[in-house]
Design a protein around this motif. Structure first.
Motif, PDB file in Angstrom:
ATOM      1  N   VAL A 218       2.972  -7.935  23.879  1.00 19.40           N
ATOM      2  CA  VAL A 218       2.551  -8.126  25.137  1.00 19.40           C
ATOM      3  C   VAL A 218       0.803  -7.722  25.312  1.00 19.40           C
ATOM      4  O   VAL A 218       0.476  -7.012  24.294  1.00 19.40           O
ATOM      5  N   ALA A 219       0.176  -8.515  25.899  1.00 15.18           N
ATOM      6  CA  ALA A 219      -1.181  -8.348  26.127  1.00 15.18           C
ATOM      7  C   ALA A 219      -1.631  -7.282  26.707  1.00 15.18           C
ATOM      8  O   ALA A 219      -0.871  -6.780  27.616  1.00 15.18           O
ATOM      9  N   LEU A 220      -2.890  -6.708  26.310  1.00 13.36           N
ATOM     10  CA  LEU A 220      -3.309  -5.364  26.688  1.00 13.36           C
ATOM     11  C   LEU A 220      -4.455  -6.042  28.069  1.00 13.36           C
ATOM     12  O   LEU A 220      -5.060  -7.041  27.885  1.00 13.36           O
ATOM     13  N   LYS A 221      -4.066  -5.311  28.969  1.00 13.77           N
ATOM     14  CA  LYS A 221      -5.269  -5.681  30.304  1.00 13.77           C
ATOM     15  C   LYS A 221      -6.376  -4.785  30.168  1.00 13.77           C
ATOM     16  O   LYS A 221      -6.522  -3.765  30.048  1.00 13.77           O
ATOM     17  N   ASN A 222      -7.725  -5.711  30.284  1.00 12.56           N
ATOM     18  CA  ASN A 222      -8.956  -5.244  30.042  1.00 12.56           C
ATOM     19  C   ASN A 222      -9.303  -4.812  31.615  1.00 12.56           C
ATOM     20  O   ASN A 222      -9.547  -5.731  32.289  1.00 12.56           O
ATOM     21  N   PRO A 223      -9.635  -3.681  32.022  1.00 16.85           N
ATOM     22  CA  PRO A 223      -9.674  -3.216  33.561  1.00 16.85           C
ATOM     23  C   PRO A 223     -11.042  -3.775  33.926  1.00 16.85           C
ATOM     24  O   PRO A 223     -11.387  -4.175  35.012  1.00 16.85           O
ATOM     25  N   MET A 224     -12.272  -3.948  32.915  1.00 20.37           N
ATOM     26  CA  MET A 224     -13.467  -4.412  33.312  1.00 20.37           C
ATOM     27  C   MET A 224     -13.988  -5.362  32.066  1.00 20.37           C
ATOM     28  O   MET A 224     -14.841  -4.882  31.471  1.00 20.37           O
ATOM     29  N   PRO A 225     -13.532  -6.433  31.962  1.00 19.33           N
ATOM     30  CA  PRO A 225     -13.941  -7.385  30.881  1.00 19.33           C
ATOM     31  C   PRO A 225     -15.535  -7.692  30.845  1.00 19.33           C
ATOM     32  O   PRO A 225     -16.000  -8.038  29.543  1.00 19.33           O
ATOM     33  N   GLN A 226     -16.180  -7.481  31.744  1.00 18.74           N
ATOM     34  CA  GLN A 226     -17.756  -7.886  31.882  1.00 18.74           C
ATOM     35  C   GLN A 226     -18.530  -6.864  31.253  1.00 18.74           C
ATOM     36  O   GLN A 226     -19.446  -6.910  30.771  1.00 18.74           O
ATOM     37  N   ILE A 227     -17.811  -5.581  31.139  1.00 18.84           N
ATOM     38  CA  ILE A 227     -18.287  -4.409  30.662  1.00 18.84           C
ATOM     39  C   ILE A 227     -17.976  -3.466  29.598  1.00 18.84           C
ATOM     40  O   ILE A 227     -18.713  -3.235  28.856  1.00 18.84           O
ATOM     41  N   ILE A 228     -16.625  -3.955  29.167  1.00 16.38           N
ATOM     42  CA  ILE A 228     -16.076  -3.030  28.198  1.00 16.38           C
ATOM     43  C   ILE A 228     -15.389  -4.105  27.370  1.00 16.38           C
ATOM     44  O   ILE A 228     -14.931  -5.442  27.617  1.00 16.38           O
ATOM     45  N   SER A 229     -15.126  -3.696  26.009  1.00 12.47           N
ATOM     46  CA  SER A 229     -14.277  -4.444  24.940  1.00 12.47           C
ATOM     47  C   SER A 229     -13.434  -3.761  24.374  1.00 12.47           C
ATOM     48  O   SER A 229     -13.531  -2.431  24.276  1.00 12.47           O
TER      49      SER A 229
END
Length: 332
Positions: A218-229
């Protein structure tokens, strides 16, 4: 007289139809010849060598996990390509010739200090040469390097929480706890942002009518893809599934926790529970412990005392006790 006119008319119509047929055949042959001529002309032109120029808007992606792209210095790049018409046609048909995506994972990044980084476009020339199957000397780029700025980010190990919606087939149920691999994920980003994160959730996963062991990615959801990796983008969940049955067992009511002697009516209680069929044979009455729950009960005034199961095997679930309370007699 009429017969001769009819014959003349028939011959006349027949002659006209034959003429029309010859004209139609002639047009068809002409069109075929024209198509063949045009096709040969196109093939000849496409086999010629041309030099074409492109101007790209450059986009950078997939910065190293421990770094964050903060500023793009070189935003455009001009390309001059010398190749046969076939190659240029294929390139234009199957590629966006306005945008150039630079995947930083695939390049050697040169650190020039003060958050200044760059890549050499010679690497890009080599990749383009392999992509379009032309010699590297036939590719010219307007810049030797592409520059940008990146800054180091904070890092934090954050637990993963599974978003799971599951239903089981009749009589089946989850047997073991859900194992998440990995259980935590390293997240990179500004420290102030990382401090606000307590969990990383997975994408919703719905499982229906399950009757066997589960292992799913299952994929992990990045809550702030523009800021964190995140170091990982996928997690695996595992748990066992078994067929369950409901059963009951008679257990003595224990009053040894009280400071006086009590006789209960009845003296035994029935404990109902669910257990995996493969574990049913291991269930024994002495694995259960039923007591009188006198918390907040004035024994001298009450008519009945509630029962509580305070000990039971780990392999049983959905426990209920019948009766839930009993009459009693204090023995002096």
């Amino acid at each position: 007289m009429d017969n001769s006119n009819n014959k003349y008319s028939i011959f006349k119509e027949s002659g006209q139809q034959g003429l029309l047929h010859e004209i139609s055949n002639g047009r068809l042959i002409f069109l075929i010849c024209l198509f063949i001529a045009v096709l040969f002309w196109v093939l000849i032109k496409l086999s010629d060598v041309y030099t074409v120029n492109y101007s790209f808007n450059v986009r950078y992606e997939n910065a190293p996990k421990s770094l964050r792209l903060t500023k793009v210095i070189d935003t455009t790049l001009d390309l001059s390509l010398t190749a046969r018409g076939f190659t240029i046609l294929k390139l234009n048909m199957f590629n966006d010739m306005n945008i150039l995506d630079i995947n930083l994972d695939n390049y050697n990044i040169d650190n020039r200090g003060n958050n200044q980084y760059s890549i050499y476009t010679q690497e890009l020339i080599t990749k383009l040469s392999d992509l379009v199957d032309v010699d590297e000397k036939d590719i010219n780029l307007s810049k030797v390097t592409l520059s940008f700025e990146m800054e180091k980010t904070g890092e934090r190990l954050i637990p993963i929480k599974v978003s799971l919606d599951i239903s089981f087939a009749n009589q089946f149920d989850q047997y073991t706890s859900i194992e998440v691999i990995p259980g935590e994920v390293m997240v990179y980003g500004p420290s102030k942002v990382l401090d606000t994160l307590s969990i990383i959730t997975t994408a919703p996963l719905a499982l229906r009518d399950i009757n066997s062991n589960v292992s799913a990615s299952v994929a992990l959801k990045n809550p702030m893809p523009q800021i964190i990796s995140m170091e990982e983008n996928i997690a695996t969940i595992n748990f066992d599934v078994e067929k369950f049955t409901e059963s009951e067992i008679s257990v003595p009511i224990n009053s040894s926790n009280l400071p006086f002697n009590i006789k209960t009516f009845p003296s035994d209680a029935k404990v109902y529970f669910r257990v995996a069929q493969k574990d049913f044979k291991d269930i024994k009455a002495n694995q259960f412990y039923v007591i009188l729950a006198t918390d907040n009960v004035d024994v001298q005034l009450a008519n009945k005392i509630p029962l509580r199961v305070v000990k039971f095997p780990d392999i049983v679930r959905n426990i209920r006790i019948v009766p839930s309370e009993v009459e009693f007699l204090i023995i002096k």
